[in-house]
Design an enzyme around this catalytic site. Structure first.
Site, PDB file in Angstrom:
ATOM      1  N   GLN A 102       0.847  -1.197   0.000  1.00  0.00           N
ATOM      2  CA  GLN A 102       0.000   0.000   0.000  1.00  0.00           C
ATOM      3  C   GLN A 102       0.880   1.244   0.000  1.00  0.00           C
ATOM      4  O   GLN A 102       0.384   2.363  -0.082  1.00  0.00           O
ATOM      5  CB  GLN A 102      -0.879   0.020   1.252  1.00  0.00           C
ATOM      6  N   HIS A 120      -1.501   1.529  -4.243  1.00  0.00           N
ATOM      7  CA  HIS A 120      -1.911   2.931  -4.102  1.00  0.00           C
ATOM      8  C   HIS A 120      -1.050   3.896  -4.909  1.00  0.00           C
ATOM      9  O   HIS A 120      -0.985   5.081  -4.594  1.00  0.00           O
ATOM     10  CB  HIS A 120      -1.908   3.327  -2.613  1.00  0.00           C
TER      11      HIS A 120
HETATM   12  P1  OAD Z   1      -1.329   2.884   8.901  1.00  0.00           P
HETATM   13  O1  OAD Z   1      -0.620   4.135   9.304  1.00  0.00           O
HETATM   14  O2  OAD Z   1      -2.823   2.874   8.957  1.00  0.00           O
HETATM   15  O3  OAD Z   1      -0.838   1.677   9.803  1.00  0.00           O
HETATM   16  C1  OAD Z   1       0.515   1.458  10.062  1.00  0.00           C
HETATM   17  C2  OAD Z   1       0.599   0.227  10.926  1.00  0.00           C
HETATM   18  O4  OAD Z   1       1.972  -0.065  11.101  1.00  0.00           O
HETATM   19  C3  OAD Z   1      -0.007   0.371  12.325  1.00  0.00           C
HETATM   20  O5  OAD Z   1      -0.859  -0.735  12.561  1.00  0.00           O
HETATM   21  C4  OAD Z   1       1.203   0.372  13.251  1.00  0.00           C
HETATM   22  O6  OAD Z   1       0.931  -0.275  14.485  1.00  0.00           O
HETATM   23  C5  OAD Z   1       2.202  -0.423  12.452  1.00  0.00           C
HETATM   24  N1  OAD Z   1       3.627  -0.109  12.710  1.00  0.00           N
HETATM   25  C6  OAD Z   1       4.198   1.084  13.007  1.00  0.00           C
HETATM   26  N2  OAD Z   1       5.524   0.983  13.089  1.00  0.00           N
HETATM   27  C7  OAD Z   1       5.827  -0.318  12.833  1.00  0.00           C
HETATM   28  C8  OAD Z   1       7.040  -1.072  12.764  1.00  0.00           C
HETATM   29  N3  OAD Z   1       8.228  -0.502  12.963  1.00  0.00           N
HETATM   30  N4  OAD Z   1       6.950  -2.399  12.473  1.00  0.00           N
HETATM   31  C9  OAD Z   1       5.744  -2.992  12.253  1.00  0.00           C
HETATM   32  N5  OAD Z   1       4.569  -2.327  12.314  1.00  0.00           N
HETATM   33  C10 OAD Z   1       4.608  -1.024  12.591  1.00  0.00           C
HETATM   34  O7  OAD Z   1      -0.771   2.508   7.459  1.00  0.00           O
HETATM   35  P2  OAD Z   1      -1.436   1.597   6.328  1.00  0.00           P
HETATM   36  O8  OAD Z   1      -2.074   0.401   6.923  1.00  0.00           O
HETATM   37  O9  OAD Z   1      -0.390   1.418   5.306  1.00  0.00           O
HETATM   38  O10 OAD Z   1      -3.782   5.431   1.875  1.00  0.00           O
HETATM   39  O11 OAD Z   1      -2.541   2.567   5.777  1.00  0.00           O
HETATM   40  C11 OAD Z   1      -3.269   2.185   4.661  1.00  0.00           C
HETATM   41  C12 OAD Z   1      -3.581   3.381   3.796  1.00  0.00           C
HETATM   42  O12 OAD Z   1      -4.194   4.400   4.581  1.00  0.00           O
HETATM   43  C13 OAD Z   1      -2.370   4.076   3.203  1.00  0.00           C
HETATM   44  O13 OAD Z   1      -1.940   3.467   2.006  1.00  0.00           O
HETATM   45  C14 OAD Z   1      -2.859   5.457   2.965  1.00  0.00           C
HETATM   46  C15 OAD Z   1      -3.558   5.666   4.284  1.00  0.00           C
HETATM   47  O14 OAD Z   1      -4.523   6.622   4.337  1.00  0.00           O
HETATM   48  C16 OAD Z   1      -4.037   6.547   1.169  1.00  0.00           C
HETATM   49  O15 OAD Z   1      -3.456   7.606   1.351  1.00  0.00           O
HETATM   50  C17 OAD Z   1      -5.066   6.354   0.114  1.00  0.00           C
END
Ligand code: OAD
Length: 249
Positions: A102, A120
């Site tokens: 993503q 994305h």
């Molecule tokens: P999120 O910011 O929603 O989630 C990030 C996840 O990574 C969280 O569950 C954290 O707990 C976890 N995390 C943080 N640091 C970490 C680490 N060092 N190791 C492992 N896990 C860790 O990001 P996405 O799930 O990618 O879309 O979000 C999905 C979409 O929402 C993105 O592509 C973007 C956003 O809005 C758009 O902009 C359309």
């Protein structure tokens, strides 16, 4: 760091012919890029509806463009981390492998991933918001954002809320989920659709599911094994286990 690998997981790795890895912003956190949700997330400081929608771009193109430029400028200053690198190595150990990210930061490619799709889009690409043509080189212009030859405003080639995902990419990701024996979800909060459904698709088709995240997510209950911790620490250990299991099979 020591981790307990269940015998079920080792068996699943050994037997797996098709592996899908889904990643989100958490894999790039250790490279120094902010995630969207959770601690110090981008969406704490910024409203996604005012920055990551076609409506926002239509109303305030300069603000939206500059926000993406600000994110772009960070990319040359950061490096892939051991999580990206371990995931890149994983593709060598399965007959079928697909990384579905993503993320729009290009760090997986820089770490060496080749069997991958971007759900994305990519922050380094631009397209015309009117005619849709890809813009390789930005025209020199005083206007922000610059305009395409057709007169339309140039925008980043990323998927915004309310937009369709690139169809071919989504189809490829779906097919991989349907045929995966092994499914990893790494560093994603699993709240944004349709990416979050890929795990369900894999589960319904009998895959073994592993989640790697700093904390539990809404979908953790779906997974056969959940590793809580940093992707940059856990993924290299998982890679080691894959190498061992595949050498013995
Ligand atoms: P999120 O910011 O929603 O989630 C990030 C996840 O990574 C969280 O569950 C954290 O707990 C976890 N995390 C943080 N640091 C970490 C680490 N060092 N190791 C492992 N896990 C860790 O990001 P996405 O799930 O990618 O879309 O979000 C999905 C979409 O929402 C993105 O592509 C973007 C956003 O809005 C758009 O902009 C359309």
């Amino acid at each position: 760091m020591s981790m307990v690998f269940s015998s079920d997981l080792i068996e699943a790795i050994r037997n797996a012919r098709s592996c899908l890895v889904l990643t989100g912003a958490g894999v790039s956190a250790e490279s120094g890029l902010q995630t969207f949700r959770g601690m110090e997330g981008l969406w704490d400081d910024f409203d996604p509806m005012k920055l990551a929608t076609p409506e926002a771009f239509a109303c305030e193109p300069k603000k939206v463009w500059e926000w993406y430029q600000w994110r772009r400028e960070k990319l040359p200053l950061v490096q892939p981390n051991p999580g990206h690198r371990a995931i890149a190595q994983m593709e060598k150990y399965f007959q079928n492998f697909l990384l579905v990210t993503q993320n729009i930061d290009g760090l997986h490619q820089r770490a060496g991933s080749t069997k991958m799709v971007e759900l994305h889009g990519n922050l380094n690409r631009n397209k015309c918001s009117r005619c849709g043509i890809m813009i390789e080189t930005l025209p020199v212009s005083d206007e922000v954002p610059p305009r395409c030859q057709c007169g339309g405003r140039i925008r980043p080639d990323v998927v915004w809320f309310g937009e369709m995902l690139p169809e071919a990419v989504l189809r490829q990701a779906w097919r991989a989920a349907e045929s995966a024996d092994l499914f990893f979800s790494v560093g994603t909060s699993s709240v944004v659709q349709p990416a979050a459904s890929l795990g369900l698709v894999a589960r319904n088709n009998g895959a073994f599911l592993i989640e790697v995240n700093l904390e539990k997510t809404e979908l953790s209950g779906l997974f056969d094994q959940v590793f809580l911790g940093k992707g940059g620490q856990i993924m290299p250990l998982i890679l080691e286990e894959i190498i061992k299991a595949k050498a013995g099979s």
